[in-house]
Design a protein around this motif. Structure first.
Motif, PDB file in Angstrom:
ATOM      1  N   ARG A   1     -38.153 -43.687 114.761  1.00  0.00           N
ATOM      2  CA  ARG A   1     -38.219 -42.340 114.184  1.00  0.00           C
ATOM      3  C   ARG A   1     -38.338 -42.374 112.656  1.00  0.00           C
ATOM      4  NH1 ARG A   1     -40.562 -38.234 115.806  1.00  0.00           N
ATOM      5  NH2 ARG A   1     -40.440 -36.801 114.060  1.00  0.00           N
ATOM      6  N   ASP A   2     -37.612 -43.298 112.032  1.00  0.00           N
ATOM      7  CA  ASP A   2     -37.682 -43.408 110.570  1.00  0.00           C
ATOM      8  C   ASP A   2     -39.093 -43.743 110.111  1.00  0.00           C
ATOM      9  OD1 ASP A   2     -35.025 -42.836 110.489  1.00  0.00           O
ATOM     10  OD2 ASP A   2     -34.355 -44.908 110.166  1.00  0.00           O
TER      11      ASP A   2
ATOM     12  N   GLU B   1     -41.359 -40.607 110.516  1.00  0.00           N
ATOM     13  CA  GLU B   1     -41.060 -39.604 109.488  1.00  0.00           C
ATOM     14  C   GLU B   1     -41.610 -40.018 108.126  1.00  0.00           C
ATOM     15  OE1 GLU B   1     -36.863 -39.121 109.655  1.00  0.00           O
ATOM     16  OE2 GLU B   1     -36.906 -37.871 111.466  1.00  0.00           O
ATOM     17  N   GLU B   2     -41.561 -41.326 107.848  1.00  0.00           N
ATOM     18  CA  GLU B   2     -42.086 -41.817 106.566  1.00  0.00           C
ATOM     19  C   GLU B   2     -43.601 -41.644 106.496  1.00  0.00           C
ATOM     20  OE1 GLU B   2     -42.281 -45.960 103.927  1.00  0.00           O
ATOM     21  OE2 GLU B   2     -41.196 -45.906 105.834  1.00  0.00           O
TER      22      GLU B   2
ATOM     23  N   LEU C   1     -44.452 -37.908 106.077  1.00  0.00           N
ATOM     24  CA  LEU C   1     -44.194 -37.443 104.714  1.00  0.00           C
ATOM     25  C   LEU C   1     -45.256 -37.966 103.746  1.00  0.00           C
ATOM     26  CD1 LEU C   1     -42.229 -35.811 103.001  1.00  0.00           C
ATOM     27  CD2 LEU C   1     -40.909 -37.900 102.620  1.00  0.00           C
TER      28      LEU C   1
ATOM     29  N   ASN D   1     -47.408 -35.109 115.884  1.00  0.00           N
ATOM     30  CA  ASN D   1     -46.638 -34.281 114.955  1.00  0.00           C
ATOM     31  C   ASN D   1     -47.365 -32.959 114.733  1.00  0.00           C
ATOM     32  OD1 ASN D   1     -44.201 -35.929 113.641  1.00  0.00           O
ATOM     33  ND2 ASN D   1     -45.856 -37.337 114.140  1.00  0.00           N
TER      34      ASN D   1
ATOM     35  N   ARG E   1     -35.420 -27.549 116.940  1.00  0.00           N
ATOM     36  CA  ARG E   1     -35.854 -28.527 115.936  1.00  0.00           C
ATOM     37  C   ARG E   1     -35.907 -27.858 114.575  1.00  0.00           C
ATOM     38  NH1 ARG E   1     -41.138 -31.754 117.472  1.00  0.00           N
ATOM     39  NH2 ARG E   1     -40.490 -32.786 115.557  1.00  0.00           N
TER      40      ARG E   1
ATOM     41  N   TRP F   1     -40.039 -28.574 109.455  1.00  0.00           N
ATOM     42  CA  TRP F   1     -40.408 -29.624 108.499  1.00  0.00           C
ATOM     43  C   TRP F   1     -40.762 -29.009 107.147  1.00  0.00           C
ATOM     44  CZ3 TRP F   1     -44.397 -30.897 105.351  1.00  0.00           C
ATOM     45  CH2 TRP F   1     -44.431 -32.205 104.854  1.00  0.00           C
TER      46      TRP F   1
ATOM     47  N   HIS G   1     -39.290 -30.051 103.547  1.00  0.00           N
ATOM     48  CA  HIS G   1     -40.092 -30.962 102.735  1.00  0.00           C
ATOM     49  C   HIS G   1     -41.177 -30.309 101.881  1.00  0.00           C
ATOM     50  CE1 HIS G   1     -38.275 -34.478 104.642  1.00  0.00           C
ATOM     51  NE2 HIS G   1     -38.481 -33.914 105.814  1.00  0.00           N
TER      52      HIS G   1
END
Length: 296
Positions: free
Chosen positions: A155-156, A159-160, A163, A226, A267, A270, A274
């Motif tokens: 997941r990390d 997400e990176e 972004l 996503n 959820r 986003w 961000h």
């Protein structure tokens, strides 16, 4: 072949033969009906009284076959086993032949179960007898199928990448002031620019690309997964503007419209977290939570 007392149930779905993809032989039947006839034929060749049934399930592929009894005595197992082996060999030989020419349909295939076309007999060195391997070189799939649609990526890591790609699209366009955002001017929210998948990939580091290439669809699959953040159209990546999304259909029954309007938010948004301008929608109109206090 496992035992004389064996019974079977099969729900045919994907069009595959013993060796690979099933090749059509008749144009007068639908592909589905022709494949069903082939699966039934396999049961007949294996010595079963084959019964056909239609399941009450929500699927277009719902015709099943059941084999509960045999057409031969237990003492004839060795003979039937040779017939099965010959049938499999004939299917393999016909498949090779159809790679160069269209194999005509043989009515004896449906009735007798054996391919009798010219040149269909396997070479002597490939003839298999009862008790031997049915198809030399056949590779079954692994017991545990590896998930490679980006769903199992850490997941990390996901997400990176999300972004990084979002910042790339936002910085590709001149930053727009959000000073009069409160006034309702729709032009104040920065949607960024669209870039091709190749352009996006050129800005990612080698380690990230290597990790994505091991997945089916790679970068495109990850971005499409996503859906909240991105929209991928004709090979170009856009930041999704939820103001342009179509509202729920008014033709839905009142109960379903009410349920949709009162749906729980599971959820976080986003964009609320961000995006430099925040979310383009007010909290009550956004399908995602603006803060943990809205999560249910």
């Amino acid at each position: 072949r496992s035992s004389y007392s064996c019974c079977y149930f099969v729900l045919p779905c994907c069009f595959f033969d013993f060796h690979g993809k099933y090749r059509r032989r008749q144009s007068k039947k639908t592909q589905y009906r022709e494949y069903l006839d082939f699966v039934a034929q396999v049961g007949f060749v294996c010595g079963f009284h084959v019964e056909e049934d239609c399941l009450r399930i929500p699927s277009t592929k719902r015709v099943s076959f059941i084999g509960k009894s045999r057409t031969y005595a237990a003492a004839e197992r060795a003979l039937i086993d040779q017939q099965i082996t010959q049938f499999i060999n004939s299917r393999r030989t016909c498949a090779v032949a159809s790679g160069d020419r269209r194999v005509g349909f043989n009515q004896k295939d449906r009735c007798g179960g054996l391919c009798k076309e010219a040149g269909s007999e396997p070479p002597e060195d490939e003839t298999e007898t009862a008790g031997t391997i049915w198809m030399p070189g056949f590779q079954p799939r692994e017991k545990v199928e590896q998930i490679r649609n980006c769903a199992s990526l850490p997941r990390d890591f996901v997400e990176e990448v999300v972004l990084n790609v979002a910042n790339l699209l936002l910085n590709a366009a001149p930053q727009k002031s959000c000073s009069d955002k409160q006034g309702g001017n729709l032009n104040t929210w920065n949607q960024g620019e669209s870039l091709s998948l190749r352009e996006v990939a050129e800005h990612l580091n080698k380690e990230t690309l290597k990790k994505l290439k091991s997945e089916y669809g790679g970068l495109q699959t990850l971005l499409k997964n996503n859906h909240q953040v991105f929209e991928v159209l004709n090979g170009r990546v856009h930041i999704r503007d939820w103001r342009k999304e179509k509202p729920p259909s008014k033709t839905k029954p009142e109960a379903k419209r009410r349920l949709s309007a009162e749906a729980f938010k599971t959820r976080l948004c986003w964009f609320f977290i961000h995006h430099p301008d925040g979310c383009s929608l007010p909290s009550e109109a956004c399908p995602y939570a603006h803060g943990t206090e809205e999560l249910r």
